[in-house]
Write a protein that holds these residues in place. Structure first.
Motif, PDB file in Angstrom:
ATOM      1  N   UNK A 127       0.835  -1.202   0.000  1.00 18.80           N
ATOM      2  CA  UNK A 127       0.000   0.000   0.000  1.00 18.80           C
ATOM      3  C   UNK A 127       0.872   1.256   0.000  1.00 18.80           C
ATOM      4  N   UNK A 128       1.925   1.236   0.825  1.00 28.43           N
ATOM      5  CA  UNK A 128       2.796   2.418   0.940  1.00 28.43           C
ATOM      6  C   UNK A 128       3.392   2.797  -0.405  1.00 28.43           C
ATOM      7  N   UNK A 129       3.627   1.803  -1.257  1.00 34.67           N
ATOM      8  CA  UNK A 129       4.229   2.073  -2.570  1.00 34.67           C
ATOM      9  C   UNK A 129       3.307   2.924  -3.442  1.00 34.67           C
ATOM     10  N   UNK A 130       1.997   2.934  -3.126  1.00 30.30           N
ATOM     11  CA  UNK A 130       1.029   3.707  -3.920  1.00 30.30           C
ATOM     12  C   UNK A 130       0.814   5.124  -3.399  1.00 30.30           C
ATOM     13  N   UNK A 131       1.386   5.447  -2.241  1.00 29.30           N
ATOM     14  CA  UNK A 131       1.213   6.804  -1.709  1.00 29.30           C
ATOM     15  C   UNK A 131       2.019   7.793  -2.532  1.00 29.30           C
ATOM     16  N   UNK A 132       1.406   8.936  -2.789  1.00 26.10           N
ATOM     17  CA  UNK A 132       2.000   9.925  -3.683  1.00 26.10           C
ATOM     18  C   UNK A 132       2.680  11.018  -2.858  1.00 26.10           C
ATOM     19  N   UNK A 133       3.811  11.500  -3.340  1.00 18.28           N
ATOM     20  CA  UNK A 133       4.545  12.575  -2.672  1.00 18.28           C
ATOM     21  C   UNK A 133       3.605  13.759  -2.425  1.00 18.28           C
ATOM     22  N   UNK A 134       3.562  14.217  -1.152  1.00 20.68           N
ATOM     23  CA  UNK A 134       2.725  15.363  -0.819  1.00 20.68           C
ATOM     24  C   UNK A 134       1.366  15.013  -0.241  1.00 20.68           C
ATOM     25  N   UNK A 135       1.032  13.735  -0.233  1.00 15.74           N
ATOM     26  CA  UNK A 135      -0.256  13.319   0.331  1.00 15.74           C
ATOM     27  C   UNK A 135      -0.317  13.610   1.828  1.00 15.74           C
ATOM     28  N   UNK A 136      -1.532  13.937   2.296  1.00 14.09           N
ATOM     29  CA  UNK A 136      -1.831  13.952   3.724  1.00 14.09           C
ATOM     30  C   UNK A 136      -2.774  12.791   4.001  1.00 14.09           C
ATOM     31  N   UNK A 137      -2.421  11.976   5.001  1.00 12.94           N
ATOM     32  CA  UNK A 137      -3.028  10.655   5.171  1.00 12.94           C
ATOM     33  C   UNK A 137      -3.408  10.433   6.630  1.00 12.94           C
ATOM     34  N   UNK A 138      -4.530   9.783   6.862  1.00 14.61           N
ATOM     35  CA  UNK A 138      -4.907   9.334   8.208  1.00 14.61           C
ATOM     36  C   UNK A 138      -4.803   7.819   8.267  1.00 14.61           C
ATOM     37  N   UNK A 139      -4.246   7.309   9.366  1.00 17.32           N
ATOM     38  CA  UNK A 139      -4.047   5.874   9.540  1.00 17.32           C
ATOM     39  C   UNK A 139      -4.958   5.327  10.629  1.00 17.32           C
ATOM     40  N   UNK A 140      -5.644   4.233  10.334  1.00 14.98           N
ATOM     41  CA  UNK A 140      -6.391   3.529  11.359  1.00 14.98           C
ATOM     42  C   UNK A 140      -5.488   2.560  12.105  1.00 14.98           C
ATOM     43  N   UNK A 141      -6.098   1.774  13.008  1.00 10.61           N
ATOM     44  CA  UNK A 141      -5.312   0.816  13.788  1.00 10.61           C
ATOM     45  C   UNK A 141      -5.153  -0.477  12.987  1.00 10.61           C
ATOM     46  N   UNK A 142      -4.261  -1.369  13.451  1.00 11.38           N
ATOM     47  CA  UNK A 142      -4.019  -2.640  12.782  1.00 11.38           C
ATOM     48  C   UNK A 142      -2.940  -2.511  11.725  1.00 11.38           C
ATOM     49  N   UNK A 143      -3.142  -3.197  10.593  1.00 10.76           N
ATOM     50  CA  UNK A 143      -2.142  -3.184   9.519  1.00 10.76           C
ATOM     51  C   UNK A 143      -1.747  -1.757   9.105  1.00 10.76           C
ATOM     52  N   UNK A 144      -2.691  -0.796   9.074  1.00 11.22           N
ATOM     53  CA  UNK A 144      -2.314   0.562   8.632  1.00 11.22           C
ATOM     54  C   UNK A 144      -1.168   1.172   9.430  1.00 11.22           C
TER      55      UNK A 144
END
Lengths: 250, 221
Positions: free
Chosen positions: B21-38
């Motif tokens: 999943x991390x490989x698909x994150x784009x430079x400059x994104x703002x992201x919220x992470x839930x619990x568990x695998x995230x």
């Protein structure tokens, strides 16, 4: 106008049994435990708390719940296992709402906004009248009412009401005698909103500072939202009356 | 639990799901992470990309867990654990935090799931009979343009977590845009679940055999 109070119990005794109270804090972070514990000490009961969590301990919110002083809790994430025992036993009602809805309902209530539409929770059991607010003899008794739904731009939204609580309980890092507040890092969370929501708002602070020592640009919440400021355990500025200093040791 | 009729298919580990999943994150994104695998995603963000992490309790610019002794009791993450901030971070109150979330100002929210339906419905907050708590999940999925789920493909009983209709109470209807599992990557395109990639060593037929939901295949031949 000096909002410092040296006798916490004398002023907090204004809270009546059955009152609604908006409370700041996210878990134990920024939770006004001195004020909450004082409500227990004063024997207050039948309270309706608007608060995000029942933290995973028996201070503050948890203590009030376990002493049977809470009639209804409106929040998003109770956590404390014993809270659920009380809920399933029919001794406390739970109005479960999305966390952002709780924050915005507090803000709206304090801002004179009676109600608003939000997409959060639309088309879920928190909006369709199937979530049990209370249990009786092990069975769901009272359901949360179904929320009014309306489409905006093709998306379902639900009607949520502003929270105008009888009282607000807040923790801040710094206050001046006018009640101007500064918070510290993520302990800010729900505190400014609980202060706005309360018709009468109490604040416990770690540090009292002199009037004029807070830069107006750096005040997180102006004292207009604050009625009473009390100290928790922390240093006291030079211009405080001596009585305040002695209270801290009590 | 081993399902005797369907021997385990070796796909990605939980950490490898987060890495994919991390490989698909784009430079400059703002992201919220839930619990568990995230929560394993940040350590896999490629070094050439800056991704800003948001925490629902009012933190923009979340950093890693602090060193022992460096914790600040007034700086905790959404799981109430001590955290840190990166330079350029900011603190807001909870109403502003959810204005960021609900107002569509995040790029992606990354969540675990109990079930995802073939039309992108998400169930991740409540197992009936257990203790109900919702937190910010419903606001996150209602407001964030991209909702990426990372989860095991099947539950402990071997049942597909990608289903026709969610049996668990919904967090949001038609909100999921991508699903990353140990076996595959799916996108939800115009409300249609679409297989876009199988994990290394996993065949489309094996994905099909473990998936209850109907989906279309867009896997390169």
């Amino acid at each position: 106008m000096n909002k410092y109070r040296t006798d916490l119990h004398e002023h907090l005794d204004a809270v009546w049994d059955g009152a609604s109270i908006a409370v700041g804090g996210f878990g134990s972070s920024g939770r006004p435990d001195a004020l909450l514990n004082a409500l227990s000490d004063l024997g207050k009961k039948e309270l309706h708390l608007y608060v995000n969590n029942v933290g995973d301990d028996f201070t503050g919110i948890g203590r009030l719940v376990m002493e049977g002083r809470v009639r209804r809790m409106t929040g998003s994430f109770p956590v404390l296992p014993e809270f659920y025992d009380e809920y399933f036993a029919g001794r406390v009602e739970l109005e479960l709402i999305p966390q952002g809805t709780l924050a915005e309902r507090m803000r709206a209530g304090g801002a004179g906004i009676a109600a608003f539409f939000t997409p959060s929770g639309a088309e879920t059991m928190l909006a369709d009248g199937t979530f049990p607010a209370s249990y009786s003899h092990g069975e769901p008794d009272l359901m949360l009412p179904a929320k009014e739904e309306r489409d905006f731009d093709g998306r379902a939204h639900v009607l949520e009401y502003g929270i105008r609580a009888d009282f607000g309980l807040v923790k801040a890092q710094q206050a001046d005698p006018k009640g101007n507040l500064r918070f510290h890092l993520s302990a800010r969370n729900f505190n400014p909103l609980a202060a706005m929501s309360g018709r009468t708002t109490f604040v416990e602070v770690e540090r009292l500072v002199d009037t004029g020592s807070l830069d107006p640009d750096d005040i997180h919440l102006p004292g207009v939202f604050v009625d009473h400021v009390v100290m928790t355990a922390a240093p006291i500025p030079a211009d405080l009356p001596r009585r305040a200093a002695s209270l801290q040791k009590g | 639990m081993t399902n005797t009729e369907s021997p385990r298919i070796t796909g990605r580990t939980r950490d490898e799901i987060a890495q994919r999943l991390a490989a698909d994150l784009v430079d400059g994104y703002t992201v919220n992470l839930g619990v568990g695998i995230p929560l394993a995603v940040p350590q896999h963000i490629p070094a050439d990309r800056e991704v800003f992490l948001q925490s629902e309790n009012g933190i923009l610019g979340l950093g890693p867990a602090p060193e022992p002794g460096a914790e600040d009791p007034d700086l905790t993450n959404a799981g109430k654990q001590p955290t840190s901030m990166i330079p350029g971070g900011a603190i807001v109150d909870s109403a502003t935090s959810f204005a960021i979330i609900r107002g569509g100002h995040l790029d992606v929210t990354i969540l675990g799931a109990l079930q995802v339906s073939e039309t992108g419905d998400l169930a991740n907050w409540y197992v009936p009979g257990r203790n109900p708590a919702v937190g910010g999940a419903m606001d996150l999925v209602a407001g964030t343009p991209q909702v990426w789920v990372c989860m095991e493909h099947v539950d402990r009983q071997g049942q597909s977590k990608l289903v026709h209709e969610c049996a668990f109470p919904l967090t949001g209807r038609g909100v999921v845009t991508r699903v990353y599992t140990d076996l595959a990557v799916f996108h939800v395109i115009d409300g249609v679940l679409t297989l876009v990639e199988c994990a290394p060593g996993v065949t489309p037929e094996e994905v099909r055999s473990r998936t209850e939901a109907d989906y279309v295949e867009a896997v390169p031949a």
